[in-house]
Write an enzyme that holds these catalytic residues in place. Structure first.
Site, PDB file in Angstrom:
ATOM      1  N   TYR A 449       0.814  -1.213   0.000  1.00  0.00           N
ATOM      2  CA  TYR A 449       0.000   0.000   0.000  1.00  0.00           C
ATOM      3  C   TYR A 449       0.849   1.264   0.000  1.00  0.00           C
ATOM      4  O   TYR A 449       0.652   2.175   0.792  1.00  0.00           O
ATOM      5  CB  TYR A 449      -1.005  -0.023   1.159  1.00  0.00           C
ATOM      6  N   HIS A 450       1.812   1.283  -0.921  1.00  0.00           N
ATOM      7  CA  HIS A 450       2.667   2.449  -1.122  1.00  0.00           C
ATOM      8  C   HIS A 450       2.565   2.955  -2.558  1.00  0.00           C
ATOM      9  O   HIS A 450       3.584   3.244  -3.192  1.00  0.00           O
ATOM     10  CB  HIS A 450       4.128   2.112  -0.808  1.00  0.00           C
ATOM     11  N   PRO A 451       1.366   3.088  -3.138  1.00  0.00           N
ATOM     12  CA  PRO A 451       1.265   3.531  -4.529  1.00  0.00           C
ATOM     13  C   PRO A 451       1.646   5.003  -4.678  1.00  0.00           C
ATOM     14  O   PRO A 451       1.293   5.829  -3.847  1.00  0.00           O
ATOM     15  CB  PRO A 451      -0.214   3.310  -4.863  1.00  0.00           C
TER      16      PRO A 451
END
Length: 515
Positions: A449-451
């Site tokens: 969840y590091h877009p």
């Protein structure tokens, strides 16, 4: 949504209820994660490394090099650990900022074993991941204040919520930008509580901070994007930009190691947790609640042992025997029932270390497209994971490093061993061969969840650039983007702290513009 300097124009017109029941979804936007779990970050305070930002500058973004952005990291920080503040002559950390940063909790037995094993395996021990050196093992700081989470809302917004020039609206769903004329943005259109339409008019400019998924979604719904993406849905193109491209993310693969000699007793853990929870909620909120996520982590370069900058990050989740609640974590990642049942059986038998092997220098790229002109229809997210095979090889190399780590004497004393998750598709390959791990990675990989990157910052000469180095959208007046979507390349670690830095620097850019 939070804005200053705006005029509020309300209407009692009910919102179109088409799709309103699908506001919450199973993807990043609207505060939801895969599987519907709450989107709370792990609070790790990792800035990345100096070369991340020097690369931004090399790509044509003056003022975004490491020497330029460091002061903004320091500005926001209220660091609570003296040994970290004083490291490297005290030039990397600050106190008095809005963001509280410090260590969380007390060292555990597993933490101690992991530290000993990393030393035995030859990894350098780092006091501060955010200082001079970036490769090694150490204890990570978190965005916490004592025993409590210090989110950006708590740290930055709560202290100023009563300012007269600040108006906060909760449960606001932004549907599009509002234009005064062709390319001049005047405000935003939104729906409040899934019921009423509201239009906010800005006196100077609009700052879009909707995130890596929602920002390009709103831009495209407003006519800013590629003609081929907008025309099929009848959306007139105001400015053609490569909105939604350049999507990058940190992919990780969980690898499980069993601990044959028990380190914990789940009954005792649950009893202690209840006592701590009672103290936390009813007394003084000073009790640390164990969160299973170990704050000992490692950064390595799998390609070059002498490199200064890492390409892989290791994080660890310790799972006590029979702690089946942890399965919710794996379920939230989207693993199928076959994998979940296999993990359940492993947890039933022993304590487990789940190692997150993460590629923090991805070469693969994805993109985001709209699927409809209806703002409540979630966009299409093409992750692009492993479209560049080098990313898969990097993770496989990281798994080999973890095998070496868990073969040390420190882990041998607690009878650590690699565990095999039942993946039928991978049984045709010889276990522990490169082909086996390539199959494993492709079936077990998921997002950290590091877009970032879908509204790329770059010079006008860059065909993929959406915003300039002042974060203004090309070809559009009175619109700036301030969030992780502007990152040209993803930073080498957790992306929370870098995103706060972007906001700090943007605030200075905006103040200089109008002062």
């Amino acid at each position: 949504m939070v804005r200053t300097d705006v005029d509020w124009k309300y209407t009692t017109e009910p919102a179109n209820d088409s799709g309103l029941s699908t506001v919450s979804g199973t993807y990043w936007p609207r505060g939801k994660m895969l599987g519907g779990s709450s989107a709370l970050n792990g609070m790790m305070y990792i800035r990345g490394n100096r070369d991340d930002y020097d690369e931004w500058e090399r790509l044509g973004n003056p003022g975004w090099g490491w020497n330029d952005v460091l002061k903004y990291f320091i500005k926001s920080e209220d660091n609570g650990n003296l040994e970290v503040i004083g490291s490297y002559g005290g030039k990397y950390h600050g106190v008095g900022g809005y963001q509280s940063v410090e260590y969380y909790g007390e060292p555990t037995v597993f933490n101690d074993i992991l530290k000993q094993a990393s030393m035995e395996a030859g990894f350098k021990q780092l006091l501060d991941f955010n200082g001079e050196e970036h490769i090694g093992y150490g204890r990570a700081q978190r965005t916490v204040e004592g025993a409590t989470r210090c989110s950006t809302a708590k740290g930055f917004l709560n202290p100023i919520q009563n300012r007269k020039n600040l108006h906060i609206i909760k449960n606001a769903f932004v549907t599009s930008l509002y234009f005064e004329s062709g390319t001049v943005v005047r405000g935003v259109n939104m729906i409040i509580n899934n019921q009423y339409i509201l239009r906010a008019i800005a006196s100077k400019e609009v700052i879009l901070s909707a995130g890596t998924v929602n920002t390009p979604h709103i831009l495209m719904l407003s006519g800013i994007g590629r003609q081929e993406d907008l025309e099929p849905f009848g959306i007139p193109v105001r400015v053609e930009l490569d909105v939604g491209k350049n999507l990058q993310d940190h992919v990780f693969v969980p690898v499980l190691f069993g601990i044959g000699k028990p380190l914990t007793d789940i009954t005792e853990i649950r009893r202690e947790t209840l006592v701590k929870l009672f103290d936390y909620t009813l007394r003084n909120r000073s009790a640390y609640i164990d969160d299973r996520l170990c704050d000992i982590m490692g950064f390595v370069n799998t390609k070059d042992s002498k490199a200064q900058f890492p390409n892989t990050q290791f994080m660890y989740l310790f799972i006590p025997r029979e702690d089946f609640d942890t399965l919710d974590f794996f379920s939230g990642m989207g693993f199928n029932n076959n994998v979940l049942n296999s993990i359940r059986e492993l947890i039933r038998k022993q304590d487990i270390s789940a190692t997150w092997v993460t590629n923090i220098d991805p070469k693969s790229r994805g993109r985001i497209r709209i699927k409809s002109s209806n703002p409540f229809h979630h966009p299409s997210i093409t992750t692009g994971y492993f479209s560049n095979r080098e990313d898969l090889i990097t993770i496989r190399e990281g798994i080999r490093i973890q095998q070496h780590l868990f073969n040390t004497a420190a882990f041998g004393r607690v009878q650590a061993r690699l565990l095999n998750i039942d993946i039928p598709e991978c049984k045709t390959w010889e276990y522990d061969s490169d082909d086996f791990w390539d199959c494993y990675i492709q079936h077990m990989s998921t997002t950290l969840y590091h877009p970032v990157g879908t509204a790329k910052m770059g010079p006008w000469s860059d065909p993929e650039a959406v915003v300039d180095p002042d974060l203004k959208v090309y070809g559009i007046e009175r619109l700036r983007i301030v969030d992780a979507s502007v990152m040209p390349t993803v930073t080498s670690g957790n992306t929370n702290a870098p995103t706060v830095m972007i906001a700090e620097k943007a605030s200075d850019i905006i103040k200089k513009t109008y002062l």
